[in-house]
Design a protein around this motif. Sequence first.
Motif, short mmCIF file in Angstrom:
data_model
loop_
_atom_site.label_atom_id
_atom_site.label_comp_id
_atom_site.label_asym_id
_atom_site.label_seq_id
_atom_site.Cartn_x
_atom_site.Cartn_y
_atom_site.Cartn_z
N ARG A 188 0.83 -1.19 0.00
CA ARG A 188 0.00 0.00 0.00
C ARG A 188 0.87 1.25 0.00
NH1 ARG A 188 -2.50 -2.67 4.80
NH2 ARG A 188 -3.97 -4.21 3.98
N SER A 189 0.26 2.40 -0.20
CA SER A 189 1.00 3.65 -0.16
C SER A 189 1.36 3.99 1.27
CB SER A 189 0.16 4.79 -0.77
OG SER A 189 -0.90 5.13 0.11
N GLN A 190 2.16 5.03 1.44
CA GLN A 190 2.59 5.42 2.78
C GLN A 190 1.66 6.43 3.43
OE1 GLN A 190 6.96 5.61 3.58
NE2 GLN A 190 7.11 5.73 1.37
N VAL A 197 -7.42 0.47 5.34
CA VAL A 197 -8.12 -0.36 4.35
C VAL A 197 -8.66 -1.66 4.96
CG1 VAL A 197 -7.77 -1.74 2.26
CG2 VAL A 197 -6.98 0.63 2.33
N PRO A 198 -7.91 -2.37 5.81
CA PRO A 198 -8.46 -3.60 6.40
C PRO A 198 -9.71 -3.35 7.25
CG PRO A 198 -6.10 -3.49 6.73
CD PRO A 198 -6.51 -2.15 6.24
N LEU A 199 -9.82 -2.15 7.81
CA LEU A 199 -10.92 -1.86 8.73
C LEU A 199 -12.13 -1.27 8.01
CD1 LEU A 199 -11.54 -1.99 11.79
CD2 LEU A 199 -10.83 0.41 11.92
N GLY A 201 -12.26 -0.80 4.39
CA GLY A 201 -12.35 -1.18 2.99
C GLY A 201 -12.09 -0.01 2.05
N ARG A 202 -12.93 0.12 1.04
CA ARG A 202 -12.71 1.14 0.02
C ARG A 202 -12.84 2.56 0.55
NH1 ARG A 202 -12.26 -0.47 -5.08
NH2 ARG A 202 -12.80 -2.60 -5.63
N HIS A 203 -13.47 2.71 1.71
CA HIS A 203 -13.56 4.04 2.30
C HIS A 203 -12.18 4.58 2.65
CE1 HIS A 203 -17.92 3.89 2.44
NE2 HIS A 203 -17.86 2.70 3.02
N GLY A 204 -11.20 3.68 2.78
CA GLY A 204 -9.85 4.12 3.10
C GLY A 204 -9.21 4.92 1.98
N VAL A 205 -9.72 4.80 0.78
CA VAL A 205 -9.20 5.59 -0.35
C VAL A 205 -10.24 6.58 -0.82
CG1 VAL A 205 -7.56 3.85 -1.10
CG2 VAL A 205 -9.91 3.74 -1.93
N GLY A 206 -11.27 6.84 -0.02
CA GLY A 206 -12.32 7.78 -0.36
C GLY A 206 -12.34 8.96 0.60
N SER A 513 -7.32 -1.73 13.18
CA SER A 513 -7.03 -2.03 11.78
C SER A 513 -5.79 -2.91 11.64
CB SER A 513 -6.84 -0.73 10.99
OG SER A 513 -6.65 -0.98 9.62
N VAL A 514 -4.74 -2.58 12.40
CA VAL A 514 -3.51 -3.38 12.34
C VAL A 514 -3.77 -4.80 12.84
CG1 VAL A 514 -1.19 -3.63 13.31
CG2 VAL A 514 -1.97 -1.39 12.53
#
Length: 569
Positions: A188-190, A197-199, A201-206, A513-514
């Motif tokens: 993934r990006s930094q 993202v694991p927690l 999902g796609r909302h992590g990039v929204g 998430s981790v």
Amino acid sequence: MESQQSGFGEGDDEPGGFPLSLGKGRARTDWVVYGLTAGLSTAFVLWGVVWTDNLSSTTQSALDWLLANVGWLFVLAATGFVIFSLWLALSRYGRIPLGREGDEPEFRTVSWIAMMFSAGMGIGLMFFGVAEPLTHYVHPPPGTDPAQSEPAIETAMATTMFHWTLHPWSIYAVLGLAIGYGHYRRGRSQLISSAFVPLIGRHGVGPVGRLIDILALFATLFGSAASLGIGALQIRTGLQEAGWIETLGTGVLVMIIVVLTICFVLSAVSGIARGIQWLSNINMVLAAVLAVFVFVVGPTVFVLQLLPTSLGVYLRDFGEMASRSGATGGTAMQDYLADWTIFYWAWWISWSPFVGMFLARISRGRTIRQFVAGVIIVPSTVSLVWFAIFGGTAIGQQRDGLNPYGDGSEEQITFNVLGNLPWATLTAIVVMVLVAIFFVSGADAASIVMGTLSQRGSTTPARWIVIFWGAMTGSVAAIMLVIGGDKALSGIQNITFIGALPFAVVLILLCFSVAKDVRDDPMMRRQLKGAEVLEDAVVSGSVQHEGDFELVTRPSTDGGPSEPREGQP
């Protein structure tokens, strides 16, 4: 496939269809993240310039309300990060590497530890190394020991260790693990949001992810500004001690910040990264030389006695210190927590994006267990030695009647102690040089992190955006000091706490998430699958052969499972 085994494949997608981004290539500005954060930060600076009194009263009112109603969150969260980090390291997840399986560590252990040491040093240790132990000795935490008594020495050192060892570095470890594991192991990006993202999902990039990155930007900005403000306070006092200035007005502080910020901007635009790195290495040597000098000419035996005593009392009183709250100590405890413990937790949380990313970048190939052990043990050991030397020297002088505490001004105490030792003017100059270089190099790195967060995780953000965040750091630091007035440090504490509070919530959620991410790690899935297969084989063998069987492995025939031989399941 390699990516199925390691969870990190070039060009592959994250399970669930998320594209991998390693932060390479041309930096692309996220105008939502950068624009909103830059706009709000600029508005804050203008507010401080035009309506200074209004900003001061507003932040004080907000701080009072937050301390009374939300201060408990910092107290619980900080200890929670310690427990979470140690749990990860000691559990079966500790074997998971930060990278592909089989990756060798990028740096040798000695070099890695040296960089951990450098991360453990900074403006904070220079400013509070003398002031904090002595202040706790003269004014012990409420409900503990009589002031300037023998038991107060133990309490002073243990309280200082509480603020500078396990708790801050566990905060950094949580974020460093999230970035290092997500980037090197999952591709993934930094960005901080990518670790969610694991927690979510796609909302992590929204939009939710962008909100997380905005909060990280704010936290880093105010944390860096706090360090600059504290450094400016110490440099101003050093200039007076050296006889170079007569006044200690706010104007001098602002001028120091302007000069330091210009130095940083010049270093950024001239591309002398190697020069700054060289200066940083010299700084580490200067800090070590200063510590050895104070140790030798100060109360050497007393300092040596403090080392085991500080560690022992810290471990003994850990539970009591971690549970201090306004519920049991009243107003006195509330004020103490605001001035010390909660301010520190807010400061560490503000610094976590910067330090966490640095730790992640140098730890590729290390296992989670190695990472947590290195991040926590090495800097904590440095802090123990540092505070024993400088704090022990200060307490020794106070017991001898030299009164380095003076009027209780934290920025003055360091120079009072050095003034009672040989070569006072020279050591005062060394302290100012150390603080100045720590700021210039630290601001360079922190601004790069802010640029990374502004440009979609790029490891090489554009120069203009790095300069912008450096200049904004200086502006916010100046506002912090101005609204604090005669008690400039209080202005720094107020704004740092308010700026760090939202990101504290982010870090708490990041732990979940981790934890979810490592449970789904390919290594853990294989381990679970292997246990299931073995259990099924044992059950099958017991049923078919009435418990008299053995398990063996041999090549399969015709590409499929082989038929068991007599006596085998």
